[in-house]
Design a protein around this motif. Structure first.
Motif, PDB file in Angstrom:
ATOM      1  N   LYS A 131      -5.536  -2.369  26.825  1.00  0.00           N
ATOM      2  CA  LYS A 131      -4.959  -1.386  27.744  1.00  0.00           C
ATOM      3  C   LYS A 131      -4.944  -1.974  29.160  1.00  0.00           C
ATOM      4  O   LYS A 131      -3.940  -1.875  29.874  1.00  0.00           O
ATOM      5  CB  LYS A 131      -5.811  -0.104  27.669  1.00  0.00           C
ATOM      6  N   ALA A 132      -6.059  -2.602  29.548  1.00  0.00           N
ATOM      7  CA  ALA A 132      -6.154  -3.188  30.889  1.00  0.00           C
ATOM      8  C   ALA A 132      -5.138  -4.326  31.080  1.00  0.00           C
ATOM      9  O   ALA A 132      -4.731  -4.619  32.202  1.00  0.00           O
ATOM     10  CB  ALA A 132      -7.572  -3.703  31.135  1.00  0.00           C
ATOM     11  N   MET A 133      -4.731  -4.950  29.963  1.00  0.00           N
ATOM     12  CA  MET A 133      -3.708  -6.010  30.050  1.00  0.00           C
ATOM     13  C   MET A 133      -2.309  -5.417  30.191  1.00  0.00           C
ATOM     14  O   MET A 133      -1.324  -6.143  30.243  1.00  0.00           O
ATOM     15  CB  MET A 133      -3.716  -6.836  28.749  1.00  0.00           C
ATOM     16  N   GLY A 134      -2.228  -4.082  30.168  1.00  0.00           N
ATOM     17  CA  GLY A 134      -0.928  -3.413  30.311  1.00  0.00           C
ATOM     18  C   GLY A 134      -0.250  -3.151  28.977  1.00  0.00           C
ATOM     19  O   GLY A 134       0.934  -2.799  28.941  1.00  0.00           O
ATOM     20  N   LYS A 135      -0.996  -3.304  27.887  1.00  0.00           N
ATOM     21  CA  LYS A 135      -0.412  -3.045  26.564  1.00  0.00           C
ATOM     22  C   LYS A 135      -0.620  -1.577  26.199  1.00  0.00           C
ATOM     23  O   LYS A 135      -1.710  -1.030  26.442  1.00  0.00           O
ATOM     24  CB  LYS A 135      -1.085  -3.913  25.477  1.00  0.00           C
ATOM     25  N   THR A 136       0.398  -0.969  25.586  1.00  0.00           N
ATOM     26  CA  THR A 136       0.192   0.389  25.073  1.00  0.00           C
ATOM     27  C   THR A 136      -0.643   0.248  23.806  1.00  0.00           C
ATOM     28  O   THR A 136      -0.301  -0.510  22.901  1.00  0.00           O
ATOM     29  CB  THR A 136       1.526   1.093  24.771  1.00  0.00           C
TER      30      THR A 136
END
Ligand code: ADP
Length: 359
Positions: A131-136
């Motif tokens: 999530k922190a990597m911007g992945k849903t």
């Protein structure tokens, strides 16, 4: 393959089972069909186990005769009744024929050879890191023997169903969550047999409105038995991550996990050593209490990537007990590095889900 063969469905199986003497149709549950393999459960009163064994065999024989059936496994299960309010929460009504999470790009299983090594903790923190990597990101708690994700994520409410009859996954910390624990209490005395685990998890994949996700992390039940094997064989996994502590026994169990995934051609994305070394929460002193480094050695020996080491640190336990995200920048960073490494090894293309049922 015979021409004009009728589709092999749960209904066909149920229909055939009507011919079995002493078998009430409502006792049959968890019918799962995949590529001609049929598994189902027959719920019985524990006192009837001996009397029902011939019925179980007769049920297997009857289903074996259906065209297109390659193998059948029927198990007797004795499920103690849940309290009334829990029964109405039970989502497992019938076998779903919906596709497995069709809009999910990658499904990653987090496994361990044995319980208590921190598999659920690592699964939760990897989900946070994606999530922190911007992945849903979604997190599916398939560890139904001890569904701990509702506690670790701090979500308790019963999920709602949408207009299409799909369960809406609650969202917390920016993650979509689903767990059998939302339907059965963590401490509920339910006996789950392999096929029931399989059917329950299949339903949590198929009948949940996961929507578009980059990645769905599955917290598998611990161990490498039939339940785990059936799960990993029937879910379109992009790969599996194995969690182990540095101890010899945990490592030999982790090796079994590795072999299980290799056997069914699921890529092993790597091993994570959890509780690798101890960091004192007051003075920051580091101590290798379990001869750290064993997982790295096992990874090298088995020729799979070694993904990283997570220390044994009170902050990790405190966060999971409180249903909160980790408040330790260094350990968070380690999880982010591991998630980034995993991400780079995933296939670029979406994993193609296998057909929901053999036809
Ligand atoms: P498993 O899923 O393998 O059975 P859990 O993730 O439930 O294990 O972890 C077991 C216990 O160990 C939990 O109380 C969890 O908070 C704690 N724990 C797991 N990993 C760590 C860690 N790295 N540092 C401190 N406590 C940990």
């Amino acid at each position: 393959m015979q021409k004009n063969m009728p589709a092999l469905t749960a209904e066909t199986v149920l229909d055939r089972l009507k011919s079995v003497k002493d078998l009430a149709p409502q006792a049959v549950s968890g019918i799962a069909i995949d590529a001609g393999k049929v598994v189902f459960a027959i719920e019985i009163d524990p006192a009837d186990a001996k009397r029902m064994e011939p019925v179980r065999r007769a049920a297997e024989d009857a289903v074996k005769k259906i065209d297109g059936v390659a193998s059948v496994s029927a198990v007797l299960t004795a499920e103690r009744k849940a309290p009334p309010q829990m029964q109405s929460r039970q989502p497992l009504q019938k076998t779903s024929t919906r596709p497995v999470a069709p809009q999910v790009k990658h499904i990653i299983a987090v496994a361990s050879g044995k319980g208590g090594v921190g598999k659920s903790t690592v699964a939760a923190n990897l989900a946070h890191a994606f999530k922190a990597m911007g992945k849903t990101t979604g997190l599916l708690d398939a560890d139904i023997y001890g569904a701990s994700q509702p506690r670790m994520m701090g979500v308790r409410e019963r999920p709602e169903t949408n207009g299409e009859g799909l369960i809406i996954p609650p969202e917390k910390h920016g993650l979509k969550l689903m767990s059998m624990g939302f339907f059965v209490e963590e401490t509920a005395p339910v006996i789950w047999r392999g096929p029931m685990v399989h059917a329950a998890v299949q339903q949590l994949l198929r009948d949940v409105a996961w929507g578009d996700l980059d990645v769905l992390v599955i917290d598998l039940p611990p161990g490498t038995g039939d339940a785990q094997l059936s799960l990993v064989q029937n879910v379109p996994l992009s790969g599996a991550v194995i969690v182990s502590t540095p101890q010899d026994v945990a490592l030999s169990e982790a090796t079994k996990g590795l072999l299980m995934f290799k056997k069914v051609n699921v890529p092993v994305l790597g091993i994570i050593e959890n509780m690798s070394y101890h960091v004192c929460s007051s003075c920051g002193h580091r101590e290798d209490i379990f001869s750290h480094g064993g997982a790295r050695m096992t990874a090298e020996k088995m020729n799979v990537p070694f993904l990283g080491e997570i220390p044994l640190h009170a902050d990790v336990r405190v966060a999971s007990d409180a249903g909160a995200t980790l408040k330790n920048a260094a350990i968070e960073e380690t999880f982010k590095n591991i998630a980034a490494r995993i991400w780079t090894t995933l296939p670029a293309e979406k994993t193609v889900p296998r057909p929901p049922q053999a036809a």
